[in-house]
Design an enzyme around this catalytic site. Structure first.
Site, mmCIF file in Angstrom:
data_model
loop_
_atom_site.group_PDB
_atom_site.id
_atom_site.type_symbol
_atom_site.label_atom_id
_atom_site.label_comp_id
_atom_site.label_asym_id
_atom_site.label_seq_id
_atom_site.Cartn_x
_atom_site.Cartn_y
_atom_site.Cartn_z
ATOM 1 N N PHE A 1 1.100 -1.229 0.148
ATOM 2 C CA PHE A 1 0.076 -0.040 0.072
ATOM 3 C C PHE A 1 0.679 1.251 0.110
ATOM 4 C CE2 PHE A 1 -2.227 3.461 1.574
ATOM 5 C CZ PHE A 1 -3.430 3.394 0.742
ATOM 6 N N ASP B 1 9.091 3.082 2.490
ATOM 7 C CA ASP B 1 7.929 3.890 2.514
ATOM 8 C C ASP B 1 7.738 3.604 4.171
ATOM 9 O OD1 ASP B 1 5.400 4.690 2.959
ATOM 10 O OD2 ASP B 1 4.691 3.810 1.193
ATOM 11 N N LYS C 1 2.266 11.257 7.273
ATOM 12 C CA LYS C 1 1.305 11.045 8.416
ATOM 13 C C LYS C 1 1.787 11.743 9.373
ATOM 14 C CE LYS C 1 -1.229 7.183 6.595
ATOM 15 N NZ LYS C 1 -0.864 6.098 5.690
HETATM 16 C C1 PLP Z 1 -1.137 6.297 4.184
HETATM 17 C C2 PLP Z 1 0.011 5.418 3.466
HETATM 18 C C3 PLP Z 1 0.369 6.291 2.093
HETATM 19 C C4 PLP Z 1 -0.261 7.317 1.579
HETATM 20 O O1 PLP Z 1 -0.393 8.470 2.337
HETATM 21 P P1 PLP Z 1 -1.540 9.472 1.914
HETATM 22 O O2 PLP Z 1 -1.200 10.749 2.770
HETATM 23 O O3 PLP Z 1 -2.759 8.864 2.327
HETATM 24 O O4 PLP Z 1 -1.364 9.744 0.453
HETATM 25 C C5 PLP Z 1 1.649 5.679 1.466
HETATM 26 N N1 PLP Z 1 2.253 4.570 2.077
HETATM 27 C C6 PLP Z 1 2.003 4.101 3.247
HETATM 28 C C7 PLP Z 1 2.885 2.790 3.638
HETATM 29 C C8 PLP Z 1 0.802 4.468 3.949
HETATM 30 O O5 PLP Z 1 0.485 3.866 5.110
#
Ligand code: PLP
Length: 441
Positions: A181, A266, A295
């Protein structure tokens, strides 16, 4: 009053027109806004009905309408109090409405909020310095959402592949993991393996290969001379808190180093204390070449994300090749700096490690036939139920009735990720609710 699109009959207002109501919202603006103070007095069912009628249905939220929050607690419009065990998918690691971050926001908001990158502002350099000192990064690119950080890293690493690695133009490949994700943009869902995320949204960009998460041999076989990067989450959050085998990332790091492949971690969800370390890579004793954060960099106040890079990868970007109107604005920078300070100065990372292991250990002690597995690192936890247990959603509803907000993922998994400011007493209280709900199924 006439819409530019009225002739073809597909205007944004066409449904209202068919229903015989005024079709041009603009003419009603004074009426709409003068009634807005009362809007806050609408009942929860009215607000939910409006959402269902007017909003795109791309979420399926619990029917709890929240109106304020403090620390780990949130309150609904009926003044019911809930412990937030999702923390906005880890964007609120510092707790709801943290007073220090709020002060930083209000202070900066009263001085200067947005300049665009056409001019410099006096906050961005300070954020760069803090991030560089905290993470050892050499180059930083500020963006807004997490998905933008991911997209930005993909752009930069492709260019790096052509300019530094000598990959033939338009042949760069990026390897990603199954069940990844990384966000919701068209570029990113193109390499998702989740049918719900992809179906109906193609065509997608080429240049991505998928390998099973946690399978080192598969990665080794997939690498070829055009591979410029491996993009992966240290722990897969949305997939249900999936932790790879011990030692996997050490092997991945060594392979990437020996073949000149950029390791992009990520850490948008795992980073900034969630797993009990500043960055989850520390659990494996490795360092990524490029790290993505977002985040919790916001402290829950305002979207801020960043690409943290070695000199080479972000080093390829030249003026005009990438940008964002809001990226690096002084309001975002001031908020992010305070969000980082709170994380460090309030020892939230240690708290996450300590209470996370306690939470995990206590969850493991719950004797319920419904539980298949409990797993987690720091305060990133999950309970996976047996498929016969009837799914996680009924449990989520019972938890809500007992004052705990949690989120189901992939039908059978309950994710637990409270703000990192949680106390031991609050963990104990939450455990009681989980135990009760899990032993009465
Ligand atoms: C939430 C998330 C994203 C995307 O972040 P947004 O601010 O919603 O675009 C990307 N990678 C990971 C691992 C995430 O948990």
């Amino acid at each position: 009053m006439t819409s530019r699109f009225a002739l073809v009959g597909y205007s944004r207002t066409s449904q209202a027109r068919m229903a015989g109501t005024p079709r041009h919202l603009g003419s009603n603006h004074p009426a709409i806004f003068s009634s807005s103070p009362e809007a806050s007095m609408k009942s929860a069912p009215d607000l939910i009905a409006s959402e269902l009628r007017l909003g795109a249905h791309n979420y399926e939220p619990l029917d709890v309408v929240l109106t304020r929050g403090r620390g780990v607690w949130v309150w609904d419009t009926e003044d019911n109090k809930y412990l937030d065990c999702l923390a906005a998918y880890s964007a609120v690691n510092q707790g709801h409405c943290h007073p220090r971050i709020m002060d930083a926001m209000v202070n900066q908001a009263s001085r200067l909020t947005l300049t665009s990158r056409a001019f410099r502002n006096d906050q961005l350099a300070l954020l760069y310095e803090d991030l560089a000192q905290l993470t050892g990064s050499h180059k930083i690119l500020p963006m807004n959402s997490g998905a933008e950080a991911v997209e930005s890293a993909i752009k930069a690493v492709r260019k790096w592949g052509y300019e530094v690695r000598g990959v033939p133009e338009n042949r760069a490949e990026i390897i990603v993991a199954s069940n990844n994700f990384h966000g919701r943009t068209i570029g990113i869902v193109g390499f998702s393996t989740d049918p719900t995320a992809r179906k109906g949204f193609g065509p997608f960009a080429p240049g991505f290969n998928v390998v099973p998460f946690g399978d080192f041999d598969a990665l080794q076989q997939a690498v070829n001379p055009n591979t410029v990067a491996f993009l992966v989450e240290p722990i897969q959050g949305e997939a249900g808190v999936i932790i790879p085998p011990q030692g996997y990332f050490r092997q991945v790091r060594d392979l990437c180093t020996s073949l000149g492949v950029t390791l992009i971690l990520d850490e948008i969800q795992t980073g900034l204390g969630r797993t009990g370390k500043l960055l989850a890579e520390e659990h494996e004793g490795i360092e990524a070449d490029v790290t993505l954060i977002g985040k919790a960099l916001s402290g829950g106040f305002y979207p801020v994300s960043a690409v943290l890079s070695n000199l080479e990868v972000l080093g390829v970007l030249k003026p005009g090749e990438h940008g964002s109107t809001f990226g690096g604005n002084p309001l975002a920078a001031a908020i992010a700096r305070e969000a980082l300070k709170v994380l460090v100065e309030e020892n939230l990372i240690d708290n996450s490690a300590r209470l996370g292991s306690y939470f995990l250990e206590q969850l493991c002690g719950i004797d319920s036939p419904a539980i298949k597995e409990v797993r987690g690192r720091g305060l990133m936890l999950a309970i996976e139920l047996h498929p016969e247990a009837g799914g996680a959603r009924p449990l989520i509803d019972s938890l809500k009735d007992r004052g705990v907000l949690a989120k189901d993922t992939h039908e059978d998994t309950i994710r637990i990720a409270p703000p990192l400011v949680i106390t031991k007493d609050e963990v104990d209280w939450a455990l009681e609710q989980f135990a009760t709900v899990l032993t009465t199924v």
